[in-house]
Design a protein around this motif. Structure first.
Motif, PDB file in Angstrom:
ATOM      1  N   LEU A   7      18.498  67.201  41.384  1.00  0.00           N
ATOM      2  CA  LEU A   7      19.148  68.331  42.047  1.00  0.00           C
ATOM      3  C   LEU A   7      18.134  69.132  42.846  1.00  0.00           C
ATOM      4  N   HIS A   8      18.638  69.683  43.955  1.00  0.00           N
ATOM      5  CA  HIS A   8      17.838  70.634  44.727  1.00  0.00           C
ATOM      6  C   HIS A   8      18.320  72.043  44.420  1.00  0.00           C
ATOM      7  N   ALA A   9      19.456  72.415  44.973  1.00  0.00           N
ATOM      8  CA  ALA A   9      19.994  73.751  44.745  1.00  0.00           C
ATOM      9  C   ALA A   9      20.647  73.821  43.369  1.00  0.00           C
ATOM     10  N   LEU A  10      20.424  74.931  42.688  1.00  0.00           N
ATOM     11  CA  LEU A  10      21.020  75.182  41.381  1.00  0.00           C
ATOM     12  C   LEU A  10      21.355  76.664  41.303  1.00  0.00           C
ATOM     13  N   TYR A  11      22.581  76.956  40.922  1.00  0.00           N
ATOM     14  CA  TYR A  11      23.026  78.353  40.903  1.00  0.00           C
ATOM     15  C   TYR A  11      23.836  78.582  39.631  1.00  0.00           C
ATOM     16  N   GLY A  12      23.404  79.547  38.833  1.00  0.00           N
ATOM     17  CA  GLY A  12      24.065  79.835  37.568  1.00  0.00           C
ATOM     18  C   GLY A  12      24.548  81.265  37.489  1.00  0.00           C
ATOM     19  N   VAL A  13      25.664  81.475  36.805  1.00  0.00           N
ATOM     20  CA  VAL A  13      26.289  82.790  36.677  1.00  0.00           C
ATOM     21  C   VAL A  13      26.688  82.992  35.214  1.00  0.00           C
ATOM     22  N   PRO A  14      26.398  84.184  34.633  1.00  0.00           N
ATOM     23  CA  PRO A  14      26.848  84.444  33.257  1.00  0.00           C
ATOM     24  C   PRO A  14      28.344  84.723  33.210  1.00  0.00           C
TER      25      PRO A  14
END
Length: 684
Positions: free
Chosen positions: A259-266
């Motif tokens: 993976l390149h982009a990784l975006y996490g949200v609680p």
């Protein structure tokens, strides 16, 4: 991108080419004042939402873009605003819940603040230059409205599909899978998506899609560790531009997916952390603002759906548990041989099993919903109602009541019952009613009476035998004593007389033990008569008498210290006699029996020690019980076929010690066995 509209020729010819440059310089010089005016003017709009002054967000960048466009236009560069400024501002306002009219109002306020600042500074640009300013602001408005509308439509479609998925999902896992499907379909660049939920203080992967991420389902992550754990710990979105090379992720499974982009949200429900959701891409190094905004909006709505699904699951589990409990209660009520009933605060039957209904001689249906006064005979109800009222008023159980069958219940005449009444409460502690248990104890009472009769008969028999045997034994003992004094007896005759005398003495001791045992069972303990005495004198006299009876055995006696106190001398002699006889019986015949008296302060210790085989460990807990003895118990001079003891001697020893407020302790090992009696001195 919107195409630039051609300007009227009249504007071009009427305008000074340097005027846009001068207007741009003015905006640059008065930038902070214009922004302060905008903030103040927009306060009314924002105060309705947060109660605080409005956040400038992207307005400074928009003003800077307008300024740069004016300056560049003066040098022949086409008049154009960067589209990203308006797009990002529109996305931010959509995320904050602004309506489209509120979005356009912010641009209108900026236009007004610029014109007012020009007027206050006595600067009057040519109409054509002001039209250029209007054109730039109109571009911003148009792009913002278009971005807002497109993303809003995209968001509404996604949310509508999420709601449909929630309605069609029978359980939480199905819902999570459908939510991930929607997340991936909403952004073309998303190749992987995962949802982790908080369970037992950790994050567990509950759903994953794309790039073999399904293999991670079930894995656990500590809060604060790994990518998802950091998102949970910081409780804010987190973006990574190159997950495959990030040193913090190279040890994780995420680092192996390329993976390149990784975006996490609680996933937050107020202040409560529900879990974490993240998306990844192999094709992009960063997600667009629109994609991240849409992801946050969908995650926010998904959080509410997940919480609702969890609540439904817990509710369903509680309902199933309640149904299982009710089924167990129904089974218990139906199969229990004990009569059971529950009554409300008005003493109406809520539940009753067949057993109690049969006792009341009415079917179950005749009880339910009816007060106890209408079900039971009046005399029985009058006796029972005060007891039940007392349980309801005090909230305490009534205890157990034993009673015979009332005359009204002819079917169970001759039976005896045991009834208990207790409060029944809701889970919160509120009193719901009263419970009733009725047990038929007729067979137990009959067995108890039979046992009491048997014990009474045995103890009376022992007492009668003890008293009636004393007289003939006394005659035997006296006759044997006289014969032993006679002259002219041969050695064989003297041995026969000696055996008669010993046997009579042993039988007398057995009778004494039987009488003492009968007294302890019938009269509540062995009676003692205390008097001031010297235990050394009593023990020495007793040992001398025993030595005459057993001249072939060596009886030793040691005394240490003060041995005066208040005891019953006959009982002290009886204890010592029983312990020495026990030692003679079990000790080796070639070893002495040692008796020791020791001053121990407020009490005196009497110890009898013999060498021989140790007492088996399994017999020690029952050694002082009546009628308990080892199979090999016998007098040392009687041989293998000799008479056996009754096993009362040690029991009498303990009872006499307890009557003197003392106790007896036994220690046994391969070196020997000792019995130690503690004799409190009593009053001094």
């Amino acid at each position: 991108m919107l195409e630039q509209q051609p300007r009227p020729q009249a504007w071009e010819s009427a305008r000074d080419p340097e005027e846009p440059h001068r207007l741009g310089a003015f905006l640059r010089a008065h930038r902070e004042d214009i922004l302060a005016d905008w903030r103040l003017s927009a306060h009314a709009l924002h105060s309705r939402r947060s109660g605080e002054l409005p956040v400038l967000d992207h307005i400074p960048a928009l003003l800077d873009g307008v300024t740069e466009a004016l300056v560049h236009e003066a040098h022949g560069i086409p008049l154009q605003l960067p589209s990203v400024i308006s797009d990002v501002h529109a996305l931010a306002r959509l995320n904050q819940g602004f309506g489209i009219h509120e979005l356009t109002y912010e641009y209108s306020v900026l236009r007004t603040c610029i014109l007012r600042r020009l007027e206050a500074s006595a600067v009057h640009p040519a109409p054509g230059t002001l039209l250029l300013l209007d054109e730039l602001l109109d571009q911003a408005v148009t792009r913002s409205v278009l971005s807002y509308s497109r993303l809003r439509e995209r968001t509404l479609n996604a949310l509508d599909r999420m709601m449909q998925a929630a309605l069609e999902s029978p359980d939480l896992d199905t819902l999570l899978h459908r939510l991930l499907t929607l997340l991936m379909e909403s952004a073309m660049q998303v190749n992987s998506a995962t949802i982790l939920l908080r369970e037992d203080g950790m994050l567990r992967v509950r759903a994953a899609m794309g790039l073999d991420a399904e293999q991670t389902v079930g894995q656990r992550v500590r809060i604060g560790e790994c990518f998802a754990g950091r998102v949970a710990a910081e409780r804010k979105p987190l973006a990574v531009r190159s997950a495959s090379t990030d040193p913090l992720l190279k040890e994780e499974a995420l680092g192996q997916l390329g993976l390149h982009a990784l975006y996490g949200v609680p996933l937050l429900d107020g202040e409560h952390l529900v879990g974490v959701a993240y998306m990844g891409s192999r094709t992009a190094y960063a997600f667009s603002e629109a994609d991240t905004l849409l992801f946050r909006i969908m995650v926010s709505r998904a959080t509410a759906l997940i919480v609702q699904a969890q609540l439904r699951a817990r509710e369903q589990a509680a309902r199933e548990e309640m149904q299982r409990s009710l089924a167990m209660i129904d089974t218990l009520l139906a199969t229990s041989p004990v009569g059971i009933a529950f009554l409300d605060r008005e003493l109406r039957y809520l539940r009753i099993n067949d057993t109690l209904a049969s006792i009341n001689q009415l079917p179950v249906a005749a009880h339910l919903g009816r007060p106890i006064q209408e079900v039971l005979p009046p005399r029985v109800a009058q006796q029972l109602v005060p007891i039940l009222r007392c349980v309801l008023e005090t909230g305490e159980p009534s205890g157990s009541f034993e009673f015979p069958t009332p005359p009204e219940f002819s079917r169970f005449q001759g039976h005896t019952w045991l009834a208990s009444y207790y409060p029944v409460r809701f889970q919160g502690g509120e009193l719901m009613g009263v419970g009733c248990i009725v047990l038929d104890i007729t067979s137990h009472k009959q067995a108890e009476q039979a046992l009491e009769q048997a014990l009474t008969f045995r103890e009376q028999l022992l007492a009668v035998l003890g008293h009636d045997l004393r007289n003939p034994l006394g005659a035997i003992g006296a006759s044997a004593f006289l014969l032993s004094r006679a002259e002219g007896l041969s050695e064989r005759e003297r041995q026969a007389v000696e055996r008669i005398r010993r046997s009579g003495a042993r039988m007398a001791r057995l009778i004494d033990d039987i009488l003492d045992f009968a007294r302890s069972r019938l009269g509540g303990g062995i009676p003692v008569t205390r008097q001031r005495m010297n235990m050394e004198e009593v023990c020495r006299t007793t040992l001398e008498e025993l030595q005459v009876t057993f001249p072939e055995r060596q009886l030793l006696f040691d005394v240490h210290g003060h041995t005066w106190g208040e005891w019953d001398p006959d009982r002290v002699a009886q204890v010592l006699s029983n312990l020495v006889f026990n030692a003679l019986q079990h000790g080796r015949e070639d070893t002495p029996i040692r008796t020791t008296l020791r001053d121990a302060g407020d009490h005196v210790l009497l110890e009898v020690y013999n060498q021989g085989e140790p007492i088996p460990e399994e017999l020690l807990p029952r050694l002082f019980d009546p009628f308990k003895r080892r199979p090999e118990d016998q007098r040392p001079h009687e041989g293998r076929s000799g008479a056996r003891s009754l096993g009362l001697g040690l029991h009498i020893v303990r009872q006499i010690a307890l009557a003197h407020d003392g106790d007896v302790v036994v220690r046994s090992d391969p070196q020997g066995t000792s019995f130690t009696v503690r004799w409190p001195r009593g009053a001094k």
